[in-house]
Design a protein around this motif. Sequence first.
Motif, PDB file in Angstrom:
ATOM      1  N   UNK A 211     -13.065 -37.848  16.876  1.00 34.85           N
ATOM      2  CA  UNK A 211     -11.620 -37.742  17.128  1.00 34.85           C
ATOM      3  C   UNK A 211     -10.890 -37.511  15.805  1.00 34.85           C
ATOM      4  N   UNK A 212      -9.951 -36.551  15.773  1.00 31.78           N
ATOM      5  CA  UNK A 212      -9.322 -36.250  14.487  1.00 31.78           C
ATOM      6  C   UNK A 212      -8.004 -36.983  14.276  1.00 31.78           C
ATOM      7  N   UNK A 213      -7.664 -37.880  15.171  1.00 32.04           N
ATOM      8  CA  UNK A 213      -6.460 -38.681  14.996  1.00 32.04           C
ATOM      9  C   UNK A 213      -6.568 -39.505  13.715  1.00 32.04           C
ATOM     10  N   UNK A 214      -5.599 -39.329  12.829  1.00 38.21           N
ATOM     11  CA  UNK A 214      -5.566 -40.089  11.587  1.00 38.21           C
ATOM     12  C   UNK A 214      -6.396 -39.516  10.462  1.00 38.21           C
ATOM     13  N   UNK A 215      -7.126 -38.417  10.720  1.00 35.42           N
ATOM     14  CA  UNK A 215      -7.994 -37.848   9.683  1.00 35.42           C
ATOM     15  C   UNK A 215      -7.455 -36.543   9.102  1.00 35.42           C
ATOM     16  N   UNK A 216      -6.383 -36.003   9.675  1.00 30.76           N
ATOM     17  CA  UNK A 216      -5.820 -34.735   9.200  1.00 30.76           C
ATOM     18  C   UNK A 216      -4.390 -34.973   8.733  1.00 30.76           C
ATOM     19  N   UNK A 217      -4.125 -34.707   7.463  1.00 29.45           N
ATOM     20  CA  UNK A 217      -2.802 -34.928   6.890  1.00 29.45           C
ATOM     21  C   UNK A 217      -2.369 -33.684   6.121  1.00 29.45           C
ATOM     22  N   UNK A 218      -1.341 -33.021   6.617  1.00 30.55           N
ATOM     23  CA  UNK A 218      -0.852 -31.801   5.977  1.00 30.55           C
ATOM     24  C   UNK A 218       0.631 -31.936   5.673  1.00 30.55           C
ATOM     25  N   UNK A 219       1.087 -31.167   4.692  1.00 31.76           N
ATOM     26  CA  UNK A 219       2.493 -31.210   4.322  1.00 31.76           C
ATOM     27  C   UNK A 219       2.681 -30.747   2.889  1.00 31.76           C
ATOM     28  N   UNK A 220       3.881 -30.911   2.366  1.00 36.79           N
ATOM     29  CA  UNK A 220       4.156 -30.462   0.995  1.00 36.79           C
ATOM     30  C   UNK A 220       3.379 -31.257  -0.041  1.00 36.79           C
ATOM     31  N   UNK A 221       3.207 -30.646  -1.209  1.00 38.13           N
ATOM     32  CA  UNK A 221       2.481 -31.306  -2.293  1.00 38.13           C
ATOM     33  C   UNK A 221       3.462 -32.191  -3.052  1.00 38.13           C
ATOM     34  N   UNK A 222       3.675 -33.388  -2.509  1.00 39.59           N
ATOM     35  CA  UNK A 222       4.597 -34.348  -3.115  1.00 39.59           C
ATOM     36  C   UNK A 222       3.872 -35.678  -3.298  1.00 39.59           C
ATOM     37  N   UNK A 223       4.074 -36.364  -4.421  1.00 38.97           N
ATOM     38  CA  UNK A 223       3.331 -37.604  -4.700  1.00 38.97           C
ATOM     39  C   UNK A 223       3.398 -38.628  -3.571  1.00 38.97           C
ATOM     40  N   UNK A 224       4.584 -38.859  -3.019  1.00 39.03           N
ATOM     41  CA  UNK A 224       4.715 -39.860  -1.955  1.00 39.03           C
ATOM     42  C   UNK A 224       3.915 -39.458  -0.723  1.00 39.03           C
ATOM     43  N   UNK A 225       3.951 -38.184  -0.389  1.00 44.47           N
ATOM     44  CA  UNK A 225       3.218 -37.709   0.791  1.00 44.47           C
ATOM     45  C   UNK A 225       1.719 -37.835   0.566  1.00 44.47           C
ATOM     46  N   UNK A 226       1.241 -37.499  -0.624  1.00 46.82           N
ATOM     47  CA  UNK A 226      -0.179 -37.612  -0.942  1.00 46.82           C
ATOM     48  C   UNK A 226      -0.612 -39.077  -0.912  1.00 46.82           C
ATOM     49  N   UNK A 227       0.197 -39.955  -1.485  1.00 44.63           N
ATOM     50  CA  UNK A 227      -0.129 -41.383  -1.496  1.00 44.63           C
ATOM     51  C   UNK A 227      -0.220 -41.934  -0.072  1.00 44.63           C
ATOM     52  N   UNK A 228       0.701 -41.509   0.786  1.00 44.70           N
ATOM     53  CA  UNK A 228       0.691 -41.969   2.178  1.00 44.70           C
ATOM     54  C   UNK A 228      -0.544 -41.461   2.902  1.00 44.70           C
ATOM     55  N   UNK A 229      -0.939 -40.216   2.636  1.00 39.73           N
ATOM     56  CA  UNK A 229      -2.130 -39.649   3.271  1.00 39.73           C
ATOM     57  C   UNK A 229      -3.383 -40.388   2.830  1.00 39.73           C
ATOM     58  N   UNK A 230      -3.458 -40.725   1.564  1.00 40.84           N
ATOM     59  CA  UNK A 230      -4.624 -41.458   1.066  1.00 40.84           C
ATOM     60  C   UNK A 230      -4.697 -42.861   1.671  1.00 40.84           C
ATOM     61  N   UNK A 231      -3.536 -43.496   1.817  1.00 41.80           N
ATOM     62  CA  UNK A 231      -3.516 -44.828   2.429  1.00 41.80           C
ATOM     63  C   UNK A 231      -3.952 -44.762   3.884  1.00 41.80           C
ATOM     64  N   UNK A 250      -4.394 -35.517  -5.508  1.00 36.86           N
ATOM     65  CA  UNK A 250      -5.233 -36.600  -4.992  1.00 36.86           C
ATOM     66  C   UNK A 250      -5.924 -37.323  -6.147  1.00 36.86           C
ATOM     67  N   UNK A 251      -6.489 -36.571  -7.075  1.00 38.54           N
ATOM     68  CA  UNK A 251      -7.161 -37.190  -8.229  1.00 38.54           C
ATOM     69  C   UNK A 251      -6.167 -38.023  -9.036  1.00 38.54           C
ATOM     70  N   UNK A 252      -4.973 -37.493  -9.227  1.00 39.62           N
ATOM     71  CA  UNK A 252      -3.954 -38.233  -9.983  1.00 39.62           C
ATOM     72  C   UNK A 252      -3.560 -39.516  -9.252  1.00 39.62           C
ATOM     73  N   UNK A 253      -3.427 -39.436  -7.932  1.00 36.74           N
ATOM     74  CA  UNK A 253      -3.022 -40.610  -7.153  1.00 36.74           C
ATOM     75  C   UNK A 253      -4.108 -41.686  -7.150  1.00 36.74           C
ATOM     76  N   UNK A 254      -5.363 -41.271  -7.073  1.00 29.33           N
ATOM     77  CA  UNK A 254      -6.466 -42.233  -7.031  1.00 29.33           C
ATOM     78  C   UNK A 254      -6.794 -42.798  -8.408  1.00 29.33           C
ATOM     79  N   UNK A 255      -6.484 -42.039  -9.454  1.00 29.79           N
ATOM     80  CA  UNK A 255      -6.735 -42.506 -10.803  1.00 29.79           C
ATOM     81  C   UNK A 255      -8.213 -42.470 -11.178  1.00 29.79           C
ATOM     82  N   UNK A 256      -8.627 -43.267 -12.154  1.00 31.29           N
ATOM     83  CA  UNK A 256     -10.011 -43.223 -12.651  1.00 31.29           C
ATOM     84  C   UNK A 256     -11.065 -43.518 -11.585  1.00 31.29           C
ATOM     85  N   UNK A 257     -10.663 -44.176 -10.501  1.00 28.42           N
ATOM     86  CA  UNK A 257     -11.630 -44.544  -9.465  1.00 28.42           C
ATOM     87  C   UNK A 257     -11.742 -43.485  -8.364  1.00 28.42           C
TER      88      UNK A 257
END
Length: 327
Positions: A211-231, A250-257
Amino acid sequence: MPARRRPTMRDVAHEAGVALRTVSRVVNEDATVGAPLAARVRDAIAKLGFEPDERARQLRSGRTGTIGAAVRNISDAHPVLKAIDDTARAAGLTVVAMSTEDDEQRERDAVMSMTRRRMDGIIIEPIAENHQYLKPEIDSGLPVVAFDRPATGVEADAVLSDNRAGIETAFRHLAGHGHRRIAYIGDDERIYTGRERATAFRECLRSSGTPYSGLVHTGPVEPDRIAAALAATAGATALITGNVSITVAVIRALGPDFGRRALVGFDDFPLSDLLHPPITVIAQGVTEIGRTTVELFQARLADPGRPVQTVIVPTTLIVRGSGEVAP
């Protein structure tokens, strides 16, 4: 079918029932032309789809309204533009590039500015949802070639990446390394490539019975949107990112880990091999895209009546480490 002749100022003068000089004065925004007369001329211009010849205005004024800028490397961040420029130079053509910044009005302004200057043709990386504004130019014989995304609402040659095959390859690669919960973070789906890649990912999930519910996140390349998608995708053991901007965000939001989850990015980018772990990517054939775009342009210039052609350029999986992280 022969190309339709571009309307001229004489055609406008005849349609409006005024002197040629009157049309010229209206086009050049001469405030001394009476309002009713100017309105008749503008109505005729709109009816005929007349576009002023920028070269004629330049001859009258002695100015072109353009600035020549010779910089170190405009194509550093745009490898397809570099390939277009290299191929064009080899063919004795000069490329004049303008940035649209993914803005529809800015795209139209840039393209119409080029057509008014009577360039030999237009190569466009489309962003607008509809390109019917180019139809009169194409009907008049202007070669138009789109790359990365097709031009919509008009018949124009296009060079595209095999977006769906690239996403399928990334998904199979991650699944082959044991991942059963794979998430996708992509671009805005109003953009052709964003829509194609997200659709391909949903089809991969459907084919795998996930089921793809909750696994597909699309939208503008904005830090808040990326952070929400990762969460929202924290339970996924692997990620596919839809383009280089998303990958970097995504790499910037996740940081060294960031390497704790497997990651495959769509698009290669500089320094991707120097990160830890190095980034596994689906690389687009940027050199082939640029070369093919110019070749289609030349073919259209030589034979305006040839059938419209769309060329699909394959993508390549480059394995470096981030896509091979175990669940």
